[in-house]
Design an enzyme around this catalytic site. Structure first.
Site: not given
Ligand code: ATR
Length: 280
Positions: A13, A64, A85, A152, A155, A219
């Protein structure tokens, strides 16, 4: 001031470095300690921090949301976002805040103030925890429209409830549709972990067909120049790197703890060097 960070894994970190700079700026003395804890150690770690009378701490992945039951109070914005956070201790009570989204927006506004206007259209890629905070903060600003794209779709739809603006038109779509409509956006924000080290060649969508002069923001800050940003740059986009969100969420957290203003721009160049030097 006794400060720290809880999460797992956190040994790389950069938050201790950032907060040390802010302490120097404000001429405050204190420490910023890493409290690395696996899930089965979370409760014990937190009670130790309480016993130490820590003044404040940051919370990162994966806690978080899990931190919330351990808090005495939640700031209204953190409550709506559903994630914390930053924790501030007042009279031995722990109050949870979320500075991620507002920190991100503050960074973006510092670099590109002209984006914040009623005729601008935004594409938000992803609908996870990071996206929730950013979307919530975006909705407090003047835009014409925000389209949320996610793998998805359900979501993405879950984020709609966070929209408190009755002026911004908010819609959701698939990545395929987002790619097809790419030229209509003035600002594109990538909030997923796709493209993060070690999968540096991955991109959620291609940046072909972006409008010239569009701002593309990612990000992800490891690597410093993600594949998506590199792609966007080659198409004539202006780019906004992920380290800025990290820096500005820290600025807002430090201000909550200390009650003092700090200057994030002043340490940005040195911070970029820190990011580039991190070994994974
Ligand atoms: P965080 O809290 O760090 O944002 P998260 O809640 O797991 O982590 O969300 C991750 C995001 O990255 C979501 O938008 C996820 O898409 P889904 O909602 O469809 O799961 C996206 N994401 C993670 N891996 C992915 C991948 N290989 N391809 C496309 N989207 C991905």
């Amino acid at each position: 001031m006794k400060l720290g960070l809880i999460g797992y894994p956190i040994q790389h970190s950069l938050s201790p470095w950032i907060h040390k700079q802010f302490m120097q700026q404000t001429e405050m003395t204190g420490t910023y300690q890493l409290y690395e804890a696996e899930q089965n150690q979370l409760a014990e770690q937190l009670s130790q921090m309480k016993a130490e009378r820590i003044n404040g701490f940051n919370v990162t992945v994966p806690y978080k949301q899990m931190i919330i039951p351990y808090l005495d109070e939640l700031d209204v914005h953190a409550e709506q976002i559903g994630a914390v956070n930053t924790v501030v201790q007042r009279d031995n009570r722990w109050i949870g805040y979320n500075t991620d989204g507002l920190g991100y927006i503050t960074a973006l506004k510092t670099k590109y103030p002209e984006l914040f206007s009623r005729d601008k259209r935004v594409l938000l890629l992803g609908a996870g925890g990071a996206s929730r905070g950013i979307f919530y903060a975006l909705c407090q600003e003047p835009f014409e429209a925000i389209n949320i794209a996610n793998r998805t779709l359900d979501r993405a739809d879950e984020l709609l409830i966070l929209n408190h603006s009755n002026q911004i038109k908010v819609t959701t779509c698939t990545y395929e549709d987002a790619e097809k409509s790419l030229s209509q956006y003035d600002l594109i924000i990538q909030t997923t972990s796709v493209g993060m080290k070690p999968n540096v060649n991955a991109q959620v969508i291609s940046m072909n067909n972006v409008k010239r002069g569009v701002v593309v923001s990612d990000i992800v800050y490891q690597p410093f120049l993600t594949s998506l940003l590199d792609d966007a740059k080659q198409q004539g986009a202006r780019i906004h790197h992920g380290h800025e969100m990290l820096l500005y969420q820290a600025k807002l957290a430090f201000q909550l703890w200390s009650g003092k203003q700090v200057n994030a721009e002043k340490i940005e160049v040195a911070f970029m060097e820190q990011i580039k030097n991190v070994r994974n």
